[in-house]
Enzyme design. Sequence first.
Site, PDB file in Angstrom:
ATOM      1  N   ASP A  13      41.952  38.666  47.426  1.00  0.00           N
ATOM      2  CA  ASP A  13      42.413  40.049  47.264  1.00  0.00           C
ATOM      3  C   ASP A  13      43.665  40.362  48.075  1.00  0.00           C
ATOM      4  OD1 ASP A  13      40.242  40.477  45.612  1.00  0.00           O
ATOM      5  OD2 ASP A  13      38.978  41.184  47.258  1.00  0.00           O
ATOM      6  N   LYS A  16      47.641  38.855  44.960  1.00  0.00           N
ATOM      7  CA  LYS A  16      48.245  37.759  44.184  1.00  0.00           C
ATOM      8  C   LYS A  16      48.713  38.248  42.808  1.00  0.00           C
ATOM      9  CE  LYS A  16      44.372  35.561  44.624  1.00  0.00           C
ATOM     10  NZ  LYS A  16      43.687  36.424  45.601  1.00  0.00           N
ATOM     11  N   GLY A  17      47.868  39.090  42.166  1.00  0.00           N
ATOM     12  CA  GLY A  17      48.192  39.553  40.818  1.00  0.00           C
ATOM     13  C   GLY A  17      49.531  40.274  40.795  1.00  0.00           C
ATOM     14  N   ALA A  39      37.437  36.489  40.111  1.00  0.00           N
ATOM     15  CA  ALA A  39      38.740  37.033  40.474  1.00  0.00           C
ATOM     16  C   ALA A  39      38.924  38.414  39.860  1.00  0.00           C
ATOM     17  CB  ALA A  39      39.845  36.105  39.961  1.00  0.00           C
ATOM     18  N   GLY A  40      39.638  39.261  40.578  1.00  0.00           N
ATOM     19  CA  GLY A  40      40.049  40.552  40.041  1.00  0.00           C
ATOM     20  C   GLY A  40      41.467  40.773  40.527  1.00  0.00           C
ATOM     21  N   HIS A  41      42.419  40.652  39.638  1.00  0.00           N
ATOM     22  CA  HIS A  41      43.832  40.754  40.022  1.00  0.00           C
ATOM     23  C   HIS A  41      44.400  42.056  39.465  1.00  0.00           C
ATOM     24  CE1 HIS A  41      44.109  36.090  40.566  1.00  0.00           C
ATOM     25  NE2 HIS A  41      43.194  36.663  41.319  1.00  0.00           N
ATOM     26  N   THR A 130      29.955  37.195  43.886  1.00  0.00           N
ATOM     27  CA  THR A 130      30.275  38.262  42.946  1.00  0.00           C
ATOM     28  C   THR A 130      29.204  38.375  41.856  1.00  0.00           C
ATOM     29  OG1 THR A 130      31.570  36.731  41.615  1.00  0.00           O
ATOM     30  CG2 THR A 130      32.774  37.973  43.297  1.00  0.00           C
ATOM     31  N   GLN A 225      41.060  33.691  44.312  1.00  0.00           N
ATOM     32  CA  GLN A 225      40.397  33.672  45.621  1.00  0.00           C
ATOM     33  C   GLN A 225      41.421  33.389  46.741  1.00  0.00           C
ATOM     34  OE1 GLN A 225      38.564  31.681  42.908  1.00  0.00           O
ATOM     35  NE2 GLN A 225      38.035  33.786  42.492  1.00  0.00           N
ATOM     36  N   SER A 301      38.010  44.709  43.448  1.00  0.00           N
ATOM     37  CA  SER A 301      38.475  44.924  42.070  1.00  0.00           C
ATOM     38  C   SER A 301      37.440  44.438  41.062  1.00  0.00           C
ATOM     39  CB  SER A 301      39.760  44.147  41.809  1.00  0.00           C
ATOM     40  OG  SER A 301      40.654  44.252  42.860  1.00  0.00           O
ATOM     41  N   THR A 303      33.771  43.854  41.914  1.00  0.00           N
ATOM     42  CA  THR A 303      32.412  44.379  42.104  1.00  0.00           C
ATOM     43  C   THR A 303      32.384  45.782  42.693  1.00  0.00           C
ATOM     44  OG1 THR A 303      32.334  43.309  44.268  1.00  0.00           O
ATOM     45  CG2 THR A 303      31.411  42.076  42.412  1.00  0.00           C
ATOM     46  N   GLY A 304      33.552  46.295  43.108  1.00  0.00           N
ATOM     47  CA  GLY A 304      33.592  47.632  43.693  1.00  0.00           C
ATOM     48  C   GLY A 304      33.035  47.698  45.115  1.00  0.00           C
ATOM     49  N   GLY A 417      53.498  49.252  48.415  1.00  0.00           N
ATOM     50  CA  GLY A 417      52.753  50.173  47.571  1.00  0.00           C
ATOM     51  C   GLY A 417      52.252  49.375  46.392  1.00  0.00           C
TER      52      GLY A 417
HETATM   53  P1  GDP Z   1      44.357  39.845  44.199  1.00  0.00           P
HETATM   54  O1  GDP Z   1      42.956  39.523  43.850  1.00  0.00           O
HETATM   55  O2  GDP Z   1      44.918  38.947  45.252  1.00  0.00           O
HETATM   56  O3  GDP Z   1      45.273  39.942  43.016  1.00  0.00           O
HETATM   57  O4  GDP Z   1      44.329  41.314  44.853  1.00  0.00           O
HETATM   58  P2  GDP Z   1      43.472  42.575  44.325  1.00  0.00           P
HETATM   59  O5  GDP Z   1      44.121  43.130  43.132  1.00  0.00           O
HETATM   60  O6  GDP Z   1      42.034  42.227  44.230  1.00  0.00           O
HETATM   61  O7  GDP Z   1      43.584  43.542  45.575  1.00  0.00           O
HETATM   62  C1  GDP Z   1      44.797  44.043  46.017  1.00  0.00           C
HETATM   63  C2  GDP Z   1      44.735  45.581  45.971  1.00  0.00           C
HETATM   64  O8  GDP Z   1      45.803  46.114  46.725  1.00  0.00           O
HETATM   65  C3  GDP Z   1      44.891  46.136  44.570  1.00  0.00           C
HETATM   66  O9  GDP Z   1      44.177  47.329  44.470  1.00  0.00           O
HETATM   67  C4  GDP Z   1      46.391  46.403  44.480  1.00  0.00           C
HETATM   68  O10 GDP Z   1      46.727  47.433  43.550  1.00  0.00           O
HETATM   69  C5  GDP Z   1      46.687  46.847  45.887  1.00  0.00           C
HETATM   70  N1  GDP Z   1      48.032  46.529  46.381  1.00  0.00           N
HETATM   71  C6  GDP Z   1      48.758  45.382  46.167  1.00  0.00           C
HETATM   72  N2  GDP Z   1      49.898  45.418  46.881  1.00  0.00           N
HETATM   73  C7  GDP Z   1      49.905  46.584  47.555  1.00  0.00           C
HETATM   74  C8  GDP Z   1      50.801  47.191  48.496  1.00  0.00           C
HETATM   75  O11 GDP Z   1      51.839  46.651  48.856  1.00  0.00           O
HETATM   76  N3  GDP Z   1      50.444  48.403  49.020  1.00  0.00           N
HETATM   77  C9  GDP Z   1      49.298  49.032  48.652  1.00  0.00           C
HETATM   78  N4  GDP Z   1      49.019  50.199  49.233  1.00  0.00           N
HETATM   79  N5  GDP Z   1      48.436  48.501  47.765  1.00  0.00           N
HETATM   80  C10 GDP Z   1      48.728  47.302  47.230  1.00  0.00           C
HETATM   81  P1  IMO Z   2      40.532  37.213  43.908  1.00  0.00           P
HETATM   82  O1  IMO Z   2      41.100  36.163  42.975  1.00  0.00           O
HETATM   83  C1  IMO Z   2      37.795  38.136  47.156  1.00  0.00           C
HETATM   84  C2  IMO Z   2      34.093  35.817  47.375  1.00  0.00           C
HETATM   85  C3  IMO Z   2      32.803  36.581  47.154  1.00  0.00           C
HETATM   86  C4  IMO Z   2      31.874  35.781  48.045  1.00  0.00           C
HETATM   87  C5  IMO Z   2      32.362  34.348  47.833  1.00  0.00           C
HETATM   88  C6  IMO Z   2      31.582  33.571  46.800  1.00  0.00           C
HETATM   89  O2  IMO Z   2      40.446  38.562  43.301  1.00  0.00           O
HETATM   90  O3  IMO Z   2      41.207  37.171  45.228  1.00  0.00           O
HETATM   91  P2  IMO Z   2      31.561  33.606  44.145  1.00  0.00           P
HETATM   92  O4  IMO Z   2      31.210  34.701  43.196  1.00  0.00           O
HETATM   93  O5  IMO Z   2      32.921  33.070  43.986  1.00  0.00           O
HETATM   94  O6  IMO Z   2      30.515  32.518  44.163  1.00  0.00           O
HETATM   95  O7  IMO Z   2      31.487  34.306  45.594  1.00  0.00           O
HETATM   96  O8  IMO Z   2      33.706  34.448  47.428  1.00  0.00           O
HETATM   97  N1  IMO Z   2      35.108  35.954  46.300  1.00  0.00           N
HETATM   98  C7  IMO Z   2      36.202  36.704  46.393  1.00  0.00           C
HETATM   99  N2  IMO Z   2      36.618  37.530  47.361  1.00  0.00           N
HETATM  100  N3  IMO Z   2      38.568  37.933  46.080  1.00  0.00           N
HETATM  101  C8  IMO Z   2      38.185  37.080  45.102  1.00  0.00           C
HETATM  102  O9  IMO Z   2      38.990  36.749  44.071  1.00  0.00           O
HETATM  103  C9  IMO Z   2      36.931  36.448  45.216  1.00  0.00           C
HETATM  104  N4  IMO Z   2      36.241  35.587  44.440  1.00  0.00           N
HETATM  105  C10 IMO Z   2      35.134  35.296  45.131  1.00  0.00           C
HETATM  106  O10 IMO Z   2      32.923  37.914  47.566  1.00  0.00           O
HETATM  107  O11 IMO Z   2      32.099  36.108  49.393  1.00  0.00           O
HETATM  108 MG    MG Z   3      41.088  40.417  43.784  1.00  0.00          MG
END
Ligand code: GDP
Ligand code: IMO
Ligand code: MG
Length: 432
Positions: A13, A16-17, A39-41, A130, A225, A301, A303-304, A417
Site C-alpha cells: 500500500d 504503487k498503483g 492487492a488493491g491499487h 486478506t 504487496q 483498499s 478489505t477496508g 496528494g
Molecule cells: P498500492 O497498493 O501500493 O497501490 O497503494 P494503495 O492504493 O493500496 O494505498 C495508497 C493510498 O494512498 C490510496 O488511497 C491512494 O489514493 C493514496 N495516495 C497515494 N499517493 C498519495 C499521496 O501522495 N498523498 C495522499 N494523501 N494520498 C496518496
Molecule cells: P498491495 O498490492 C498491504 C498482507 C495482508 C496480510 C499478509 C498476508 O495493495 O500493496 P495474503 O492475503 O496475501 O495471504 O495476506 O499480507 N497483504 C497486503 N498488505 N497491501 C497489499 O497489497 C497486501 N497484500 C497482502 O494484510 O498481512
Molecule cells: Mg494496496
Amino acid sequence: MQGIGIIGAQWGDEGKGRVVDLLTEQAQVVVRYQGGNNAGHTCVIGNQKIVLHLVPSGILRPGRLCLITNGVVVNPQVLVEEIARLKSAGFLENEDRIRLSDRAHLILPYHQRIDVLREERRGAQKIGTTGRGIGPAYEDKARRAGLRVGDLLEPEEFKKKLAANLEENNAYIEKILGGKGFTLAEILEPFREYGEKLRGLVADTSRLLDAEVKKGSRILFEGAQGSLLDLDHGTYPYVTSSTTTSGSIFSGTGLGFGRLPLLMVGVTKAYTTRVGSGPFPTELSDPVGDRLVEAGGEFGSTTGRRRRTGWLDILALNYASRLSGLGGLALTKIDVLSGLDPVRLAVAYRYRGERLTEFPADLKILSQCEPEYESLPGWQENLGSVRRLSDLPRAVRNYLARVEELTGLPVLLMSLGAERGQTIVIRDPFSL
Ligand code: GDP
Ligand code: IMO
Ligand code: MG
C-alpha cells in the site's frame, strides 16, 4: 531505461498503483507478475477513484497493453467483474488491451474458504490475511495440483482435474477445518461461464512480452504487496505467499534476466503502514499514529481494515533496497506529514543493549527491537498544490535530502496528494 520495476519497499500500500499510473504516460506495456486480488491499487483521476485488484494500473491510459502473467494467481470472477467495472467507468474501450497468461494459476472457491477458516482457527495467532485464498492457491501450485487459466478453456479436462482436487480439498475443509465443502456443480457452472468470458484474453504472455521487448516498447512491471511481505525475505510467517521483491519479475513473466535494461524503483510512503499481524518496530500507538491514519486515509483498499501506522523506517527501506537492487525511490504521501513537528526517521534499532543498523531477519529479534530516531524539523504548509521541487518548504527538501543520504538512493518521483496530477517528477526514470 526500457523497463522499470515498481516495487513496494515497505509492507504494501505504498502507492504503487498511482506511481504506475504516472509512469504509464511514457510506457506502452504494463505487467502484473505476482500476487493476486489481495492487492488493491488505487488511482484517483479528478473526482473518480479506481481501485484495481488484478488488471495492471496502466489500463487507465488509452491504448496501453496490459499483461497478467504466469506468476499471478487469478480469481476469474474478480477479473470478469473488474473488466466490467473498467468498461462502465469508460476506461476500457476494448478488451484486446488485456492479455492473461494461460499458465497463471486459478484461485478456486475452496482456496478462499480454506484461507478464512484457517485464520479463524489461528485466533490470536492469525496472519491477518486478506481472506482472498492467495496462500492456498499458491500451495496448490507448489504441490503441482493447481488448475490454470489454460484449463478453463477445456471444460472436460477442467472437470476431471477439479473433481480430483475437490475430493482432497473438501476432506481438508470438512475433517480438519470443520467447514462445509463444495459440490462439483457449484464450481463447474460459474467457472464454465468465466472461461467463456475470458477465452479471448488468454495468451502466451511470455511470448507477447518478448515481442514487445524486441520492438523496443517501454515496459512497466507493477509489483504487488511489499518487500517485507516477501515469502522468503519478509517477516515470515507474517507475509504473503509470493515473491514480492524484484526476482519475481523474471520467474513471474518468463522474461530472461538481461533481456532489457531494467531499473528498479522502490515505492515508499513518507511514513510506514502495515495491515495484518506481525512485527512493526516503528509502529505508533499514540495520537501521532491516529493522526497518520486520519490524514492519510489509512484504511485498506481491499478489505477496508484500518492500517497500522508509524514513522519511516530507514533500516527496513535499506533492506528492501538490498533485496531488489533498487536504483531509486518514489516517495508518496509526503503531504500527510504536514503539521507534525518534528518528523522522525528510524535510523537504528536497540536490541538488548546492542545497536543494530541492519534490519534483522529473525522475527524474535525484530519483535524486541526499539527504534532509535533522528528528528528533523517539520513543516506546517499544505503541500497539495506544489508542483515544483523549488516550491517545497525548506524543511521538506531537508527531509528528502536526508532520506536520500540515509538510503543512498535518489528520490526520482514524489507525490503530494492522491490525485493523478499531484506529483513531482524529479528525475524521469525512463531517461536514466
Ligand atoms: P498500492 O497498493 O501500493 O497501490 O497503494 P494503495 O492504493 O493500496 O494505498 C495508497 C493510498 O494512498 C490510496 O488511497 C491512494 O489514493 C493514496 N495516495 C497515494 N499517493 C498519495 C499521496 O501522495 N498523498 C495522499 N494523501 N494520498 C496518496
Ligand atoms: P498491495 O498490492 C498491504 C498482507 C495482508 C496480510 C499478509 C498476508 O495493495 O500493496 P495474503 O492475503 O496475501 O495471504 O495476506 O499480507 N497483504 C497486503 N498488505 N497491501 C497489499 O497489497 C497486501 N497484500 C497482502 O494484510 O498481512
Ligand atoms: Mg494496496
